[in-house]
Each structure stands twice: as structure tokens, then as C-alpha cells.
Design a protein around this motif. Sequence first.
Motif, PDB file in Angstrom:
ATOM      1  N   PHE A  77      -4.466   0.561  -1.199  1.00  0.00           N
ATOM      2  CA  PHE A  77      -4.048  -0.805  -0.907  1.00  0.00           C
ATOM      3  C   PHE A  77      -4.033  -1.638  -2.194  1.00  0.00           C
ATOM      4  O   PHE A  77      -4.982  -1.598  -2.973  1.00  0.00           O
ATOM      5  CB  PHE A  77      -5.005  -1.465   0.084  1.00  0.00           C
ATOM      6  CG  PHE A  77      -4.894  -0.933   1.490  1.00  0.00           C
ATOM      7  CD1 PHE A  77      -4.041  -1.502   2.401  1.00  0.00           C
ATOM      8  CD2 PHE A  77      -5.661   0.149   1.883  1.00  0.00           C
ATOM      9  CE1 PHE A  77      -3.937  -1.015   3.696  1.00  0.00           C
ATOM     10  CE2 PHE A  77      -5.569   0.659   3.175  1.00  0.00           C
ATOM     11  CZ  PHE A  77      -4.704   0.073   4.082  1.00  0.00           C
ATOM     12  N   GLN A  97      -6.590  11.863   5.437  1.00  0.00           N
ATOM     13  CA  GLN A  97      -5.725  10.758   5.023  1.00  0.00           C
ATOM     14  C   GLN A  97      -6.320   9.988   3.847  1.00  0.00           C
ATOM     15  O   GLN A  97      -7.539   9.834   3.743  1.00  0.00           O
ATOM     16  CB  GLN A  97      -5.506   9.784   6.185  1.00  0.00           C
ATOM     17  CG  GLN A  97      -4.636   8.587   5.822  1.00  0.00           C
ATOM     18  CD  GLN A  97      -4.314   7.692   6.998  1.00  0.00           C
ATOM     19  OE1 GLN A  97      -3.190   7.618   7.448  1.00  0.00           O
ATOM     20  NE2 GLN A  97      -5.325   7.002   7.516  1.00  0.00           N
ATOM     21  N   SER A  98      -5.435   9.502   2.980  1.00  0.00           N
ATOM     22  CA  SER A  98      -5.813   8.550   1.936  1.00  0.00           C
ATOM     23  C   SER A  98      -4.814   7.398   1.978  1.00  0.00           C
ATOM     24  O   SER A  98      -3.651   7.590   2.348  1.00  0.00           O
ATOM     25  CB  SER A  98      -5.801   9.213   0.553  1.00  0.00           C
ATOM     26  OG  SER A  98      -4.504   9.706   0.233  1.00  0.00           O
ATOM     27  N   MET A  99      -5.278   6.210   1.615  1.00  0.00           N
ATOM     28  CA  MET A  99      -4.419   5.025   1.566  1.00  0.00           C
ATOM     29  C   MET A  99      -4.853   4.176   0.379  1.00  0.00           C
ATOM     30  O   MET A  99      -6.045   3.930   0.197  1.00  0.00           O
ATOM     31  CB  MET A  99      -4.525   4.198   2.854  1.00  0.00           C
ATOM     32  CG  MET A  99      -4.092   4.922   4.100  1.00  0.00           C
ATOM     33  SD  MET A  99      -4.155   3.867   5.582  1.00  0.00           S
ATOM     34  CE  MET A  99      -5.936   3.658   5.750  1.00  0.00           C
ATOM     35  N   HIS A 126       0.550   5.293   1.525  1.00  0.00           N
ATOM     36  CA  HIS A 126      -0.212   6.257   2.305  1.00  0.00           C
ATOM     37  C   HIS A 126      -0.103   7.643   1.672  1.00  0.00           C
ATOM     38  O   HIS A 126       0.940   8.005   1.137  1.00  0.00           O
ATOM     39  CB  HIS A 126       0.305   6.315   3.741  1.00  0.00           C
ATOM     40  CG  HIS A 126       0.000   5.102   4.547  1.00  0.00           C
ATOM     41  ND1 HIS A 126      -0.640   5.159   5.766  1.00  0.00           N
ATOM     42  CD2 HIS A 126       0.241   3.784   4.315  1.00  0.00           C
ATOM     43  CE1 HIS A 126      -0.766   3.927   6.255  1.00  0.00           C
ATOM     44  NE2 HIS A 126      -0.240   3.085   5.388  1.00  0.00           N
ATOM     45  N   ASN A 165     -10.086   6.294   2.270  1.00  0.00           N
ATOM     46  CA  ASN A 165      -9.911   7.679   2.714  1.00  0.00           C
ATOM     47  C   ASN A 165     -10.560   7.867   4.075  1.00  0.00           C
ATOM     48  O   ASN A 165     -11.571   7.223   4.384  1.00  0.00           O
ATOM     49  CB  ASN A 165     -10.533   8.650   1.706  1.00  0.00           C
ATOM     50  CG  ASN A 165      -9.958   8.488   0.320  1.00  0.00           C
ATOM     51  OD1 ASN A 165      -8.768   8.223   0.157  1.00  0.00           O
ATOM     52  ND2 ASN A 165     -10.795   8.656  -0.700  1.00  0.00           N
ATOM     53  N   GLN A 215       0.247  11.780  13.545  1.00  0.00           N
ATOM     54  CA  GLN A 215       0.555  10.811  12.485  1.00  0.00           C
ATOM     55  C   GLN A 215       1.448   9.709  13.026  1.00  0.00           C
ATOM     56  O   GLN A 215       2.540   9.449  12.522  1.00  0.00           O
ATOM     57  CB  GLN A 215       1.206  11.513  11.297  1.00  0.00           C
ATOM     58  CG  GLN A 215       0.688  11.047   9.935  1.00  0.00           C
ATOM     59  CD  GLN A 215       1.282   9.729   9.468  1.00  0.00           C
ATOM     60  OE1 GLN A 215       0.991   8.681  10.035  1.00  0.00           O
ATOM     61  NE2 GLN A 215       2.094   9.789   8.448  1.00  0.00           N
ATOM     62  N   ALA A 217       0.850  -1.193   0.000  1.00  0.00           N
ATOM     63  CA  ALA A 217       0.000   0.000   0.000  1.00  0.00           C
ATOM     64  C   ALA A 217       0.880   1.236   0.000  1.00  0.00           C
ATOM     65  O   ALA A 217       2.074   1.180   0.319  1.00  0.00           O
ATOM     66  CB  ALA A 217      -0.920   0.018   1.219  1.00  0.00           C
ATOM     67  N   ARG A 260       3.780   1.417   2.584  1.00  0.00           N
ATOM     68  CA  ARG A 260       3.462   0.632   3.776  1.00  0.00           C
ATOM     69  C   ARG A 260       4.370  -0.598   3.809  1.00  0.00           C
ATOM     70  O   ARG A 260       4.462  -1.329   2.823  1.00  0.00           O
ATOM     71  CB  ARG A 260       1.990   0.196   3.717  1.00  0.00           C
ATOM     72  CG  ARG A 260       1.420  -0.379   5.015  1.00  0.00           C
ATOM     73  CD  ARG A 260      -0.017  -0.784   4.744  1.00  0.00           C
ATOM     74  NE  ARG A 260      -0.724  -1.184   5.944  1.00  0.00           N
ATOM     75  CZ  ARG A 260      -1.491  -0.397   6.671  1.00  0.00           C
ATOM     76  NH1 ARG A 260      -1.626   0.876   6.325  1.00  0.00           N
ATOM     77  NH2 ARG A 260      -2.111  -0.833   7.747  1.00  0.00           N
TER      78      ARG A 260
END
Length: 279
Positions: free
Chosen positions: A106, A102-104, A68, A220, A233, A66, A269
Motif C-alpha cells: 500500500f 497473499q502480499s499487498m 497486490h 502479507n 481470489q 496499492a 488496486r
Amino acid sequence: MITTTQVNQYKEKGYLVIPDLFSKEEIAALRKETADIFRGKRGVVEGMIDTDDDISDEEVLKKYVAIHFPHKISPVIYKALFHKGVIDVLNGIIGPDVKCMQSMLFVKGPGKAGQSWHQDEFYIPTRDRSLTGVWIAIDDANVENGCLWIIPGKPGYIMRRVENSSKEYADVDTVDVTRFDKDSIPVEVKSGSVVFFHGYTLHSSLRNKTDDCFRTALVNHYMSADSMLPWDQDGHLPATEDLRDIVLVSGKDPYVWKGTVDLNKPYLRPEKLIIKTTI
């Protein structure tokens, strides 16, 4: 528009599934952008591996878990923060004033481990418990490729984290959910569907047990703009009473006079996850 029944379900069960919220065209754009991001076409992130153009997207994505904060480098991901269908639902379950922090992205490929049981508010504390995860299925997500598992209903407190011994998860710690075992359910969704879940809702995902299927998802996190955000964070930033590295996506920001900052940077990640632990 979100209905009163759906709002009540979210409040009572701690999650809500909206099928087909993203169109096929929007999902196709997110899928292409995912490959471009991990190919380094949106800027090189520390740890990325140089890849030749003749290597398939699937082979590229297998190298990662992933990223971030992809919205920091990707106009497509940034635009997705403002998706009208998503904002309509958030206005119903949070309120008119909403910000994203935040956005991630995956890309859980074949064989990749999942995330242990957790509550998002443990990592991202809000003052008013308004944190909401928005889990956008880019691929179909099912039990075989590691879909979300949720325990309906949200505890009114943050549960203690203990050492993780399961090889299903990449994390070093987890929440002991033994007493909730019979209540946990898989949230299998089709591509384009969106899962909304509360910051106190217990959720996890298991290892991708397929040989050839990815479980790609854009996740998100949003909260009420009326609440301050005391988030460092996970220790990466100085302690603060109100982190202003945010994006206002709806309504008004009562703290607009504070301005905003650009502190969080995109990062990959790791396979073994040690984000924040009380062990």
C-alpha cells in the motif's frame, strides 16, 4: 520470541503490535523497493504509467494506491515473507506449519481514501480460521495519514456487509459497526513496527488527511499450512477446495504431494474498490 502474554492478547483481542520488528536497514530496503516496483523496474504491471527518471519517487507513488502480489515480481518482497521476527510471532499464534497466500503493498499518499470496515476472512476463507494479517509499517502510521483502526476482540462469525456512504473509504460496501463505535481504537505505529491481526478482527483505515505524508505499508497474509484454502481470489480464479498458489514459510506442508501453482498475477488496486460484495 513471542511471550505467552502476547499470545493470549492476540487470542483475546484479535491483534498484537510488535514495535521495531524490522530494522532501519530492512525498512530502507523495502522503501527503495516500493519505488522501484511502481517505476516498473520489477516488470510492467497492467495500468502502470511510464515515468521519467527525473520525476521524484513521491510523484510516482502519488499515482497509485496499492499493488497486490508484489512478491511475485520482487525478490525483496518475497524475502520479507520469511522475515525471522515475523515467523517467530506466527509460530506462536498459528503454529509451527505456516504458509503465505497473499502480499499487498500500500502507498496511501496525501488525500487517498482508506479501507472500510471489514474482516479478512470474508475475502480469504480458511477452514480453521487461522488467517492472520501481518501489517508492516514502512512509514510512521498515525491518525492524520490514515493508520489502521481496530475493534478489539473478534466476532465469532462473519458480519454482514452493507452499502458504504462514507467518503473516507474507497470501498462500495462496509460493515455496520455502529454498536462498536465506542470500542474502535486507532493503531498508531512507528516505521518498522508490525501489527498482527486475526482474520475475523474488524479493522479499517481512514483517508490520508495530510498534504505531504505517505502511509506506506506491506501487508502479507498467512495461515496454518495444515488447513486447506478454498479461495477463488474474489472470483478471479476457478472455484477450488484448496488453492495451491502458496508459499510455505515455516515447518511442513501436509499437502506437499499436491504441488504448487502460479495463478495469481500482480495487479494494481483501483481507486474505487469492488472486491467482493453481498449487496
